[in-house]
Design an enzyme around this catalytic site. Structure first.
Site, PDB file in Angstrom:
ATOM      1  N   ASN A 209       0.867  -1.186   0.000  1.00  0.00           N
ATOM      2  CA  ASN A 209       0.000   0.000   0.000  1.00  0.00           C
ATOM      3  C   ASN A 209       0.898   1.228   0.000  1.00  0.00           C
ATOM      4  OD1 ASN A 209      -1.887   1.988   0.405  1.00  0.00           O
ATOM      5  ND2 ASN A 209      -2.322   1.447   2.544  1.00  0.00           N
ATOM      6  N   TRP A 210       0.975   1.884  -1.151  1.00  0.00           N
ATOM      7  CA  TRP A 210       1.894   3.022  -1.277  1.00  0.00           C
ATOM      8  C   TRP A 210       1.289   4.317  -0.730  1.00  0.00           C
ATOM      9  CZ3 TRP A 210       4.117   1.897  -6.911  1.00  0.00           C
ATOM     10  CH2 TRP A 210       4.882   0.733  -6.834  1.00  0.00           C
ATOM     11  N   LYS A 211       0.030   4.245  -0.305  1.00  0.00           N
ATOM     12  CA  LYS A 211      -0.668   5.418   0.263  1.00  0.00           C
ATOM     13  C   LYS A 211      -0.466   6.633  -0.658  1.00  0.00           C
ATOM     14  CE  LYS A 211       0.107   3.504   4.820  1.00  0.00           C
ATOM     15  NZ  LYS A 211      -0.136   3.661   6.228  1.00  0.00           N
TER      16      LYS A 211
ATOM     17  N   HIS B 193      -9.714   0.831   4.839  1.00  0.00           N
ATOM     18  CA  HIS B 193      -8.441   1.064   5.531  1.00  0.00           C
ATOM     19  C   HIS B 193      -8.704   2.011   6.698  1.00  0.00           C
ATOM     20  CE1 HIS B 193      -4.338   2.359   6.355  1.00  0.00           C
ATOM     21  NE2 HIS B 193      -3.929   1.311   5.670  1.00  0.00           N
TER      22      HIS B 193
ATOM     23  N   GLU C 270      -7.168   4.452   7.781  1.00  0.00           N
ATOM     24  CA  GLU C 270      -6.995   5.884   7.461  1.00  0.00           C
ATOM     25  C   GLU C 270      -8.246   6.422   6.772  1.00  0.00           C
ATOM     26  OE1 GLU C 270      -3.196   5.548   5.454  1.00  0.00           O
ATOM     27  OE2 GLU C 270      -2.319   4.909   7.360  1.00  0.00           O
TER      28      GLU C 270
ATOM     29  N   GLU D 174      -5.521  -5.239  10.667  1.00  0.00           N
ATOM     30  CA  GLU D 174      -4.515  -4.201  10.885  1.00  0.00           C
ATOM     31  C   GLU D 174      -4.803  -3.456  12.186  1.00  0.00           C
ATOM     32  OE1 GLU D 174      -2.495  -2.880   7.099  1.00  0.00           O
ATOM     33  OE2 GLU D 174      -4.336  -1.728   7.157  1.00  0.00           O
TER      34      GLU D 174
ATOM     35  N   GLY E 136       2.194   2.260  10.643  1.00  0.00           N
ATOM     36  CA  GLY E 136       3.119   3.376  10.460  1.00  0.00           C
ATOM     37  C   GLY E 136       3.824   3.810  11.735  1.00  0.00           C
TER      38      GLY E 136
ATOM     39  N   SER F 201       3.229  -2.133  10.275  1.00  0.00           N
ATOM     40  CA  SER F 201       4.694  -2.068  10.424  1.00  0.00           C
ATOM     41  C   SER F 201       5.397  -3.380  10.099  1.00  0.00           C
ATOM     42  CB  SER F 201       5.063  -1.596  11.840  1.00  0.00           C
ATOM     43  OG  SER F 201       4.579  -0.298  12.062  1.00  0.00           O
TER      44      SER F 201
ATOM     45  N   GLY G 115       2.732  -1.144   4.312  1.00  0.00           N
ATOM     46  CA  GLY G 115       2.754   0.266   3.924  1.00  0.00           C
ATOM     47  C   GLY G 115       4.185   0.731   3.709  1.00  0.00           C
ATOM     48  N   GLY G 116       4.768   1.357   4.732  1.00  0.00           N
ATOM     49  CA  GLY G 116       6.092   1.985   4.630  1.00  0.00           C
ATOM     50  C   GLY G 116       7.151   1.102   3.969  1.00  0.00           C
TER      51      GLY G 116
HETATM   52  C1  PEP Z   1      -0.856   0.042   5.816  1.00  0.00           C
HETATM   53  O1  PEP Z   1      -0.677   0.952   5.033  1.00  0.00           O
HETATM   54  O2  PEP Z   1      -1.919  -0.584   5.801  1.00  0.00           O
HETATM   55  C2  PEP Z   1       0.192  -0.299   6.773  1.00  0.00           C
HETATM   56  C3  PEP Z   1       0.080  -1.398   7.467  1.00  0.00           C
HETATM   57  O3  PEP Z   1       1.262   0.556   6.860  1.00  0.00           O
HETATM   58  P1  PEP Z   1       2.670   0.272   7.624  1.00  0.00           P
HETATM   59  O4  PEP Z   1       3.192  -1.028   7.089  1.00  0.00           O
HETATM   60  O5  PEP Z   1       3.531   1.442   7.264  1.00  0.00           O
HETATM   61  O6  PEP Z   1       2.375   0.189   9.079  1.00  0.00           O
END
Ligand code: PEP
Length: 260
Positions: free
Chosen positions: A12-14, A102, A104, A174, A180, A220, A241-242
């Site tokens: 997930n590049w957000k 998600h 967010e 999640e 993040g 994470s 994500g990151g």
């Molecule tokens: C996400 O974007 O759903 C996520 C889990 O991000 P991260 O891996 O950065 O925590």
């Protein structure tokens, strides 16, 4: 019984990477991930909307085996919804998987369980697969409400679906406090919640749907933590994500997942 669930790693590049950066990231990833690895693990990439056409073209022309994904969509097919994107447009771009619900989107843009349920149905209606996200806040976890919150979101999000649809979809557990933040649930905690999600799916949609639905962990995830997560029987992959923004690290995550 052999495990019918191919692992799924989703990046997930957000709201990161313009279409030039996204293309460079894709090309580097294609160079780093050998084809035989992609025969053992499914990998979906979820760039911002403005990058989709560029990635679609590159995946097609270079015959890459990455699955194109989106981060969100509206549940209506067209109309007066300024700024929104129709699932029809995503399907036309060969998008295969769409993230919905998600945290967010839920927290920053007010998406409710009802809206998430409508999106799940719209994504299926246009031939794509939903990755429906669920998860608890830190306060809910500390109050011992993790299962109630997560299973409540699962039941609401799956309302009215056919059992074949549930069997084919993806649910991403999640924990919100882990996204993040560099913190992550222990592999045992992730397993426990994912097992409860699977049991809830089986109770509502039958044993086959429970056995087939793919459940990802997200929060994470890094190359150093993915092996222990993937070793859990009810964790079928990761929503990343990151760490998915760094092709070297993401390629390592994919290679490790392919071994499970
Ligand atoms: C996400 O974007 O759903 C996520 C889990 O991000 P991260 O891996 O950065 O925590």
């Amino acid at each position: 019984m052999p495990d019918p669930r191919t692992p799924l790693i989703s990046g997930n590049w957000k709201m990161n990477l313009d279409h030039f950066e996204a293309l460079r990231t894709l090309q580097k990833l294609a160079w780093l991930v050998p084809k035989d690895v992609l025969s053992k693990v499914d990998v979906s990439l979820h760039p911002p909307f403005t990058d989709l056409r560029t990635l679609q073209t590159s995946i097609e022309v270079d015959r890459m085996e990455f699955l194109l994904g989106a981060q969100h969509c509206h549940h209506e097919t067209k109309g007066a919804f300024t700024g929104e994107v129709s699932p029809v447009f995503l399907a036309k771009l060969d998008v295969k998987l769409v993230i919905c619900g998600h945290s967010e989107r839920r927290e920053l843009f007010g998406e409710t369980d009802e809206m998430v349920n409508a999106k799940v149905k719209a994504i299926f209606a246009h031939g794509m697969t939903p990755i429906m996200c669920v998860g608890e806040t830190l306060a809910e976890r500390e109050a011992g409400e993790t299962e109630a919150k997560v299973l409540g979101q699962v039941v609401a999000g799956l309302q009215g679906l056919k059992k074949e649809q549930v069997a084919a979809m993806v649910i991403a557990y999640e924990p919100i406090w882990a996204i993040g933040t560099g913190k992550n649930a222990t592999a045992q905690d992730a397993q426990s919640v994912c097992a409860s999600i699977r049991a809830a799916v089986a109770a509502s949609f039958g044993a086959e749907a429970g056995a087939s639905v793919r459940i990802q962990y997200g929060g994470s995830v890094k190359a150093g933590t993915v092996a222990e997560l993937m070793a859990q029987p009810d964790v079928d992959g990761a929503l990343v994500g990151g760490a998915s923004l760094d092709p070297d690290e993401f390629a390592q995550i994919i290679a490790i997942a392919a071994e499970h």
